[in-house]
Scaffold this motif. Structure first.
Motif, PDB file in Angstrom:
ATOM      1  N   ASP A   1     -11.120   0.269  -6.523  1.00 27.74           N
ATOM      2  CA  ASP A   1      -9.925   0.784  -7.187  1.00 27.74           C
ATOM      3  C   ASP A   1      -9.329   1.960  -6.412  1.00 27.74           C
ATOM      4  O   ASP A   1      -8.113   2.078  -6.270  1.00 27.74           O
ATOM      5  CB  ASP A   1     -10.280   1.205  -8.607  1.00 27.74           C
ATOM      6  CG  ASP A   1      -9.046   1.525  -9.423  1.00 27.74           C
ATOM      7  OD1 ASP A   1      -8.120   0.688  -9.447  1.00 27.74           O
ATOM      8  OD2 ASP A   1      -8.979   2.628 -10.001  1.00 27.74           O
ATOM      9  N   TYR A  56     -10.068  12.114  -5.123  1.00 29.05           N
ATOM     10  CA  TYR A  56      -9.008  11.119  -4.915  1.00 29.05           C
ATOM     11  C   TYR A  56      -7.909  11.268  -5.966  1.00 29.05           C
ATOM     12  O   TYR A  56      -6.724  11.039  -5.678  1.00 29.05           O
ATOM     13  CB  TYR A  56      -9.590   9.711  -4.955  1.00 29.05           C
ATOM     14  CG  TYR A  56     -10.027   9.212  -3.594  1.00 29.05           C
ATOM     15  CD1 TYR A  56      -9.178   8.468  -2.798  1.00 29.05           C
ATOM     16  CD2 TYR A  56     -11.294   9.507  -3.103  1.00 29.05           C
ATOM     17  CE1 TYR A  56      -9.569   8.019  -1.549  1.00 29.05           C
ATOM     18  CE2 TYR A  56     -11.700   9.062  -1.856  1.00 29.05           C
ATOM     19  CZ  TYR A  56     -10.833   8.321  -1.079  1.00 29.05           C
ATOM     20  OH  TYR A  56     -11.228   7.886   0.164  1.00 29.05           O
ATOM     21  N   LYS A  62      -7.683   0.590  -3.294  1.00 29.54           N
ATOM     22  CA  LYS A  62      -6.450  -0.106  -3.660  1.00 29.54           C
ATOM     23  C   LYS A  62      -5.326   0.896  -3.932  1.00 29.54           C
ATOM     24  O   LYS A  62      -4.201   0.742  -3.426  1.00 29.54           O
ATOM     25  CB  LYS A  62      -6.696  -0.963  -4.895  1.00 29.54           C
ATOM     26  CG  LYS A  62      -5.423  -1.609  -5.452  1.00 29.54           C
ATOM     27  CD  LYS A  62      -5.669  -2.234  -6.807  1.00 29.54           C
ATOM     28  CE  LYS A  62      -4.336  -2.615  -7.458  1.00 29.54           C
ATOM     29  NZ  LYS A  62      -4.503  -3.144  -8.814  1.00 29.54           N
ATOM     30  N   CYS A  63      -5.605   1.918  -4.720  1.00 32.14           N
ATOM     31  CA  CYS A  63      -4.587   2.923  -5.035  1.00 32.14           C
ATOM     32  C   CYS A  63      -4.112   3.629  -3.767  1.00 32.14           C
ATOM     33  O   CYS A  63      -2.913   3.892  -3.587  1.00 32.14           O
ATOM     34  CB  CYS A  63      -5.146   3.946  -6.024  1.00 32.14           C
ATOM     35  SG  CYS A  63      -5.443   3.274  -7.670  1.00 32.14           S
ATOM     36  N   THR A  64      -5.062   3.929  -2.865  1.00 28.68           N
ATOM     37  CA  THR A  64      -4.701   4.603  -1.614  1.00 28.68           C
ATOM     38  C   THR A  64      -3.773   3.738  -0.779  1.00 28.68           C
ATOM     39  O   THR A  64      -2.706   4.188  -0.318  1.00 28.68           O
ATOM     40  CB  THR A  64      -5.972   4.928  -0.813  1.00 28.68           C
ATOM     41  OG1 THR A  64      -6.800   5.801  -1.582  1.00 28.68           O
ATOM     42  CG2 THR A  64      -5.628   5.588   0.511  1.00 28.68           C
ATOM     43  N   CYS A  90      -1.944   1.155  -1.673  1.00 34.68           N
ATOM     44  CA  CYS A  90      -0.670   0.875  -2.348  1.00 34.68           C
ATOM     45  C   CYS A  90       0.272   2.073  -2.261  1.00 34.68           C
ATOM     46  O   CYS A  90       1.473   1.918  -2.023  1.00 34.68           O
ATOM     47  CB  CYS A  90      -0.913   0.506  -3.806  1.00 34.68           C
ATOM     48  SG  CYS A  90      -1.640  -1.138  -4.035  1.00 34.68           S
ATOM     49  N   CYS A  91      -0.274   3.268  -2.442  1.00 39.34           N
ATOM     50  CA  CYS A  91       0.568   4.467  -2.335  1.00 39.34           C
ATOM     51  C   CYS A  91       1.097   4.641  -0.915  1.00 39.34           C
ATOM     52  O   CYS A  91       2.247   5.035  -0.709  1.00 39.34           O
ATOM     53  CB  CYS A  91      -0.226   5.703  -2.763  1.00 39.34           C
ATOM     54  SG  CYS A  91      -0.503   5.803  -4.539  1.00 39.34           S
ATOM     55  N   LEU A 118      -4.107  11.522  -4.858  1.00 35.02           N
ATOM     56  CA  LEU A 118      -3.184  10.465  -5.272  1.00 35.02           C
ATOM     57  C   LEU A 118      -2.079  11.000  -6.168  1.00 35.02           C
ATOM     58  O   LEU A 118      -0.931  10.545  -6.102  1.00 35.02           O
ATOM     59  CB  LEU A 118      -3.952   9.337  -5.972  1.00 35.02           C
ATOM     60  CG  LEU A 118      -4.873   8.513  -5.057  1.00 35.02           C
ATOM     61  CD1 LEU A 118      -5.747   7.563  -5.885  1.00 35.02           C
ATOM     62  CD2 LEU A 118      -4.051   7.705  -4.044  1.00 35.02           C
ATOM     63  N   HIS A 166       4.335  -1.412  -5.724  1.00 32.36           N
ATOM     64  CA  HIS A 166       4.503  -0.146  -5.000  1.00 32.36           C
ATOM     65  C   HIS A 166       5.473  -0.309  -3.826  1.00 32.36           C
ATOM     66  O   HIS A 166       6.304   0.568  -3.573  1.00 32.36           O
ATOM     67  CB  HIS A 166       3.143   0.355  -4.505  1.00 32.36           C
ATOM     68  CG  HIS A 166       2.272   0.889  -5.588  1.00 32.36           C
ATOM     69  ND1 HIS A 166       1.492   0.078  -6.394  1.00 32.36           N
ATOM     70  CD2 HIS A 166       2.064   2.163  -6.019  1.00 32.36           C
ATOM     71  CE1 HIS A 166       0.827   0.814  -7.258  1.00 32.36           C
ATOM     72  NE2 HIS A 166       1.163   2.086  -7.060  1.00 32.36           N
ATOM     73  N   GLU A 195      -0.988  -7.441  -4.985  1.00 32.72           N
ATOM     74  CA  GLU A 195      -1.510  -6.086  -5.175  1.00 32.72           C
ATOM     75  C   GLU A 195      -0.534  -5.022  -4.676  1.00 32.72           C
ATOM     76  O   GLU A 195      -0.539  -3.887  -5.168  1.00 32.72           O
ATOM     77  CB  GLU A 195      -2.846  -5.939  -4.431  1.00 32.72           C
ATOM     78  CG  GLU A 195      -3.927  -6.897  -4.874  1.00 32.72           C
ATOM     79  CD  GLU A 195      -4.541  -6.482  -6.205  1.00 32.72           C
ATOM     80  OE1 GLU A 195      -4.122  -5.429  -6.731  1.00 32.72           O
ATOM     81  OE2 GLU A 195      -5.407  -7.209  -6.723  1.00 32.72           O
ATOM     82  N   TYR A 196       0.283  -5.378  -3.686  1.00 32.73           N
ATOM     83  CA  TYR A 196       1.165  -4.386  -3.068  1.00 32.73           C
ATOM     84  C   TYR A 196       2.602  -4.497  -3.548  1.00 32.73           C
ATOM     85  O   TYR A 196       3.421  -3.632  -3.241  1.00 32.73           O
ATOM     86  CB  TYR A 196       1.156  -4.549  -1.538  1.00 32.73           C
ATOM     87  CG  TYR A 196      -0.186  -4.269  -0.897  1.00 32.73           C
ATOM     88  CD1 TYR A 196      -0.594  -2.972  -0.637  1.00 32.73           C
ATOM     89  CD2 TYR A 196      -1.047  -5.312  -0.558  1.00 32.73           C
ATOM     90  CE1 TYR A 196      -1.817  -2.707  -0.049  1.00 32.73           C
ATOM     91  CE2 TYR A 196      -2.275  -5.059   0.026  1.00 32.73           C
ATOM     92  CZ  TYR A 196      -2.659  -3.760   0.281  1.00 32.73           C
ATOM     93  OH  TYR A 196      -3.871  -3.509   0.857  1.00 32.73           O
TER      94      TYR A 196
END
Length: 1191
Positions: free
Chosen positions: A895, A847, A898-900, A902-903, A851, A979, A975-976
């Motif tokens: 985590d 990941y 979330k990163c996925t 948001c990106c 990412l 980004h 959270e979003y």
């Protein structure tokens, strides 16, 4: 084909975004009649105003042009429109400019309806002759602005010439008031007509119409016809086609003669015809470089030919009978037979004792030459002439003409001759002059014409020949009884369907489909006609791929057409000059194999094997691909009957397939230009033979195939750029199939290949890296088992190392793709070994690579090439996430998810439509996935409310108006927010109008919704500052950020902060903007200046600091920055008038507006310091050590 609608035209479509609306309109009537009446009535008021004049004319032109395809709808309205204009023209009060404008409107109507119909509406009484003639005499033939007036007056005069009175009666007393003799009206009209035959504008065409009407009057032809023809022939003989002036004169002379011989009586003109023909022969206009002159010459010659021959119907012509179905049904059979027989008896009597003049032979010879002309308009005119003249000849002579036309269909002739021959045959057939006895000679030639194609350099000619051949078939369907065409039905139907399905040009496919449809309807003998028409209609044949891969299979399902279609592909399309056609042909052969498997195996495949090692490059390329596809298709058929492909094809064919590679290798045909075609073709053969499970295990051939694949990967950089992607795809597919079939038990080869491709990831050649990465991604699970971490580390290094200098973008893209492919092939096991599967120990690393690739914003001369990497990373993230969620969701941490997400949200808010659409579709795919369901998605319930299930299909992410309506709602989810706002920043501050418009619209809509919520606004402001702080040195974000911030400040989005003096948001924003004062980027300085001007709305000490920054920029060392700052400060003071005291406000405004801020810096500084004093800001101090900074 069309959509019926109301008279008002196309109906409107509601919606924010019209993505793809295509509508065809059939008008029901002249719906703009009232508007047209108003425009015509307004001419006296607008003629003096240039702008109003132009606007009125343009609007009338738009209205009339709508009826270009349906001009008959204007017929009920033309008379009153004409009367309005003629009232203006006849009025003595109308100035010349109004008269010219009126005739311009008349010309617009005439152009749409056609002069032949429109001129009949002109009044043509005796009283009209003199006024029209006088008005025409007053015109200046050299005035290029008023040619419409002269054109319409000549047409009007043409109609007035039709009065049934001798023109000398209109002369009255020929003596004028001064005692001098006046010129007779007949001479005046003739003089005007002659003069306008020599002009260079469209009046020349109208003058030829006038001649045709005027010279055919009984009184005029007796007195002036001979003199006019002498003048005309003298004019022709004294000119050449070298100068533009002479070309125009010749054009007018020939036009007038052609129209004269069209409308005049044969008895009057026959005596002059030999002289005119002799003049044309001496002039040799058929060799002229001007196509229009050659066309007029052919037109005139055919008119002369018709004059030489008596006007009669040929007794021998073929008559199909009454074409009207209703009339045929209403008449008894005996009456029909009698009606058909009676004229024949009458015409046979006319044929007795009738000699054909010698000049007719010259006429036909010239027309046959015209059939071979290089211009279509000349050939078409000659074809019509052949048809008309032949219709007046006796049967024997007419048959000789048909034989001469058939001589055009020789392979020594050019495509022009073939095209002209087809047009002539169509005309002859349509007129019943091509007797059924000739069909045995004609039909084979037409079938050849349907597939005629001649290579010329890098392309081919012949599409016009094929189109004309379809016209011939169409005309035959209407000309002959079914019994006459019955012997040729199979050949014609097969040839038409082959053209319908396999022709490269869409117009030929559609013409052939129309001809087939006509034959099905008129003849009723074409096998399976209705069924085929349903599948191969006008729209279906528009897509070439659909024709080759789908429609052809349906048609080949009828046994009458199967073999003919296959034979055509083998004979004509396998060696086609266009590579795309060759590839489609091989795929079509694959799809057609189930229709005739035995014929394919026993006949077609051996032919292809011989061509595969032949000398011609295109034939060799197509044949190798065909061998691959046919073999694979036979293998699929064998699976249904439990037979191997070796049992279906002969042993000789197996050996030939086996030897293709070695033969090409020995001849060195993998090198050079031919290698660009041979290598991907051979890779396709390797792939298909491997999938067909050919018994080559342990054979040295496998090593040769592998060497070819490896060598191609290493030499990819030597091939043409346009072919590289297709070569890589072919190589990777071949490698995957080869490994699966032949390497499962060979561990040494497996080890060697993996190591070799991992080493290839470090190659200095970018394309070798691409090929190696994709090769690793294509390897099957048994080959990468125990080597997963080794492979992933190599791919990770390839992504990380090459990104520093921004090169090897394509390699990073393919490496990212390969990461997902390797993970999917290896599978997921939570407690498994990291060398064998995706597990808890390596999932974070995978990941991390993907990412990180989402932040690749590399740009070069091609633009944002990093988008390729980002899109590949999005796809890979989706594949890996769904794989892990389905196999071992416990290793997927919150985590990572979330990163996925948001990106993906950030990418779904950015400015590139393609990337936004890709990200948005993946975002919704992960959100709505149920099997498997992705765990730990932040704010899942809120997201489902924002994006209900129907948005997966209804939401068009490519359309900014739709995408940003939804994506801005993510700003309300903590959270979003960061980004999403980062992505929106780039869109709002971009340069694409639609993206900027809709992204800013929906962003401000969101901000208006939270204006009353102090906490939400504070959080939003903090997020803004974080983005700004993180991207101060990143021009990709910082410049759009400043532009967006300027729009926010201008729209009062931070009004809630202005009530507090020195609000922390404003203070921090000012401190961050001050970082840009040393930059040399003009666009950044301009954007920063605009932000400073917006920050003035905040109260407290921060305003003084902002003004200080602006005043320093007034003495920036870039003159353009000083000028921009002064302009924006002027606008700022107009908006916020409390910035300066009322006593000095006018002085401040005057200095800002009147000072030349681009002048010398020392002079500017004086004015700047004065502004500092007036606005209560301390004067900045000059720092000599840093001349680049503001002073």
């Amino acid at each position: 084909m069309t959509l019926m609608e109301t008279e008002s035209g196309c109906s409107g479509v509601e919606g924010d975004e019209l993505d793809a609306v295509v509508s065809a309109c059939v008008l029901g009537g002249f719906s703009e009649a009232s508007e047209a009446r108003a425009l015509l009535s307004s001419l006296p008021e607008v003629h003096g105003d240039m702008m109003a004049n132009e606007s009125t004319t343009e609007r009338f032109l738009v209205i009339m042009n709508r009826y270009q395809e349906q001009p008959h709808l204007l017929d009920p309205h033309l008379e009153w429109m004409l009367n309005i204009i003629l009232d203006i023209v006849r009025s003595e009060k109308s100035p010349p400019s109004l008269v010219h404008l009126s005739f311009k409107f008349l010309y617009i109507m005439c152009k749409v309806r056609g002069y032949k119909i429109f001129m009949q509406l002109f009044p043509h009484e005796v009283a009209d002759v003199q006024p029209v003639l006088d008005l025409l005499v007053r015109q200046d033939p050299k005035d290029s602005e008023t040619w419409e007036t002269r054109y319409m007056l000549l047409l009007w005069l043409s109609m007035t010439c039709l009065i049934p009175f001798d023109l000398h009666r209109l002369d009255g007393y020929l003596e004028s008031d001064s005692g001098q003799a006046r010129e007779p009206i007949m001479d005046r009209i003739l003089a005007i007509a002659k003069s306008y035959l020599l002009v260079s504008d469209c009046s020349r065409d109208a003058a030829s119409v006038l001649i045709s009407k005027f010279m055919t009057r009984p009184d005029v032809k007796q007195k002036r016809l001979g003199d006019f023809l002498d003048w005309n022939l003298t004019t022709i003989s004294q000119t050449n086609d070298q100068s533009m002036r002479d070309i125009m004169v010749l054009d007018g002379a020939l036009q007038s003669l052609a129209k004269l011989y069209k409308h005049g009586k044969r008895d009057d003109l026959l005596q002059y015809a030999p002289t005119i023909l002799q003049c044309l022969e001496q002039k040799q206009l058929s060799e002229s470089s001007q196509a229009m002159l050659r066309k007029l010459c052919v037109k005139l010659i055919q008119r002369l030919g018709l004059t030489f021959l008596k006007p009669r119907l040929a007794a021998w012509r073929y008559q199909r009978g009454c074409r009207s179905l209703a009339a045929n049904l209403s008449m008894p059979q005996s009456a029909i037979v009698a009606a058909a027989a009676t004229p024949e008896v009458q015409v046979q009597k006319q044929e007795e004792d009738y000699d054909i003049p010698e000049e007719v032979e010259t006429v036909i010879e010239q027309l046959l030459v015209g059939l071979k002309d290089k211009e279509t308009i000349v050939r078409w005119s000659a074809a019509k002439g052949i048809g008309r003249v032949t219709g007046r000849l006796p049967k024997e002579l007419a048959d000789e003409v048909v034989g001469s036309v058939l001589d055009c269909f020789s392979f020594q002739e050019t495509d022009n001759a073939w095209h002209g021959g087809c047009l002539a045959l169509a005309e002859l057939g349509r007129r019943g002059l091509l007797l059924p006895s000739r069909l045995t000679d004609v039909v084979p030639l037409i079938i050849k014409s349907l597939t005629y194609e001649e290579k010329r350099g890098a392309c081919s000619v012949g599409s016009n020949v094929r189109d004309a051949a379809c016209y011939v078939c169409w005309s035959f369907a209407r000309a002959y009884e079914p019994k006459e065409l019955k012997p040729f039905v199979t050949d014609i139907a097969s040839a038409l369907l082959i053209t319908t399905v396999f022709d490269r040009d869409v117009n030929c496919r559609r013409a052939s489909s129309a001809a087939f449809q006509e034959n099905v309807g008129r003849q009723g003998t074409f096998p399976h006609g209705i069924d085929i028409l349903t599948a191969a209609d006008y729209f279906a044949v528009g897509n070439l791929t659909n024709c080759y891969l789908n429609i052809s299979v349906y048609i080949a399902g009828f046994p009458e057409y199967t073999k003919a279609m296959i034979d055509h592909l083998v004979a004509m399309k396998i060696n086609h000059w266009d590579g795309a056609v060759r590839e489609l042909t091989t795929k079509a052969l694959h799809n057609l194999t189930p229709q005739a498997p035995d014929y394919m195996a026993a006949t077609v495949l051996p032919k292809m094997l011989l061509m595969a090692v032949g000398p011609d490059l295109h034939s060799r390329h197509g044949a190798i691909l065909a061998c691959a596809e046919i073999t694979h298709a036979l293998h699929k058929l064998g699976l249904q009957t439990n037979r191997t492909v070796v049992e279906i094809i002969s042993s000789e064919s197996v050996d030939a397939l086996k030897n293709i590679h070695q033969t090409i290798h020995d001849r060195k045909q993998y090198r050079g230009f031919g290698g660009e075609l041979m290598r991907p073709a051979m890779c396709s053969l390797i792939e298909k033979l491997s999938l067909s499970k050919m018994p080559f295990k342990g054979d040295p051939l496998i090593t040769g195939w592998q060497d070819l694949i490896d060598d191609t990967i290493k030499t990819l950089h030597l091939f043409s750029s346009g072919l590289k992607d297709s070569i890589i795809a072919a190589v990777v597919s071949a490698l995957s199939a080869l490994c699966e079939e032949y390497y499962q038990a060979d561990s040494d080869t497996q080890e060697a290949l993996v190591s070799q491709y991992i080493d290839g990831l470090k190659s200095p050649q970018m394309l070798t890296r691409c090929g190696s990465a994709l090769a690793l991604g294509s390897l099957h699970a048994f080959m990468i088992h125990g080597k997963v971490m080794q492979i992933l580390e190599g791919l990770q290094q390839m992504c990380a190392l090459s990104q520093k200098d921004g090169t090897f973008t394509e390699a990073r893209r393919d490496a990212v793709r390969a990461v997902a492919q390797v993970c999917v092939k290896a599978g997921v096991c939570a407690q498994g070994s990291p060398d064998s599967s995706l597990c808890s120990e390596n999932v974070a690393e995978v990941y991390g690579v993907l990412l990180d690739s989402m932040n690749d914003y590399t740009t070069d001369s091609r633009g944002d090439v990093g988008a390729w990497v980002r899109e590949a990373a999005m796809s890979s993230l989706m594949e890996v996430t769904l794989q892990v969620a389905g196999g071992a969701p416990e290793i997927l941490s919150a985590d990572l998810v979330k990163c996925t997400m948001c990106c993906l949200a950030q990418q779904a808010a950015e400015k590139i439509d393609r990337s936004r659409a890709h990200a948005g579709s993946i975002f919704l795919r992960l959100l709505h996935s149920t099997e498997p369901a992705v765990p730990h998605i932040p704010h899942r319930e809120e997201l489902l409310n924002i994006f209900p299930p129907e948005t997966t299909t209804s939401l068009n992410w490519n359309a900014p108006s739709q995408a940003f309506r939804y994506i801005t709602k993510l700003l309300g989810l903590p959270e979003y927010q960061r980004h999403t706002l980062l992505g929106i920043t780039v869109s709002v501050g971009g340069i694409t109008q639609s993206t900027v418009e809709f992204s800013s619209q929906w962003l401000f809509d969101y901000l208006r919704g939270i204006q009353g919520d102090g906490a939400a606004m504070t959080q939003f402001g903090d997020t803004l500052l974080i983005i700004f702080r993180d991207n101060l040195r990143n021009d990709r974000v910082s410049i759009p950020f400043l532009k967006m911030l300027n729009q926010m400040l201008a729209n009062g989005c931070f009004e809630i902060f202005t009530t507090q003096e020195d609000h922390p948001f404003c203070v921090e924003l000012l401190n961050l903007c001050k970082e840009f004062k040393k930059t040399k980027c003009i666009s950044k300085l301009r954007a920063c200046t605009a932000v400073f001007c917006g920050l003035v709305q905040f109260q407290g000490e921060v305003r003084k600091k902002v003004l200080s920054q602006l005043l320093m920029l007034l003495c920036h060392h870039f003159p353009v920055v000083r000028k921009t700052t002064a302009s924006q400060m002027y606008e700022m003071i107009l908006t916020y008038d409390d910035v300066a005291d009322a006593e000095v406000l006018d002085d401040v405004m005057t200095v800002l507006s009147d000072t030349n801020w681009e002048s010398d810096l020392a002079a500017v500084r004086t004015h700047r310091n004065q502004l500092c004093d007036w606005m209560g800001v301390a004067r900045p101090k000059v720092i000599d050590k840093k001349p680049g900074s503001a002073s």
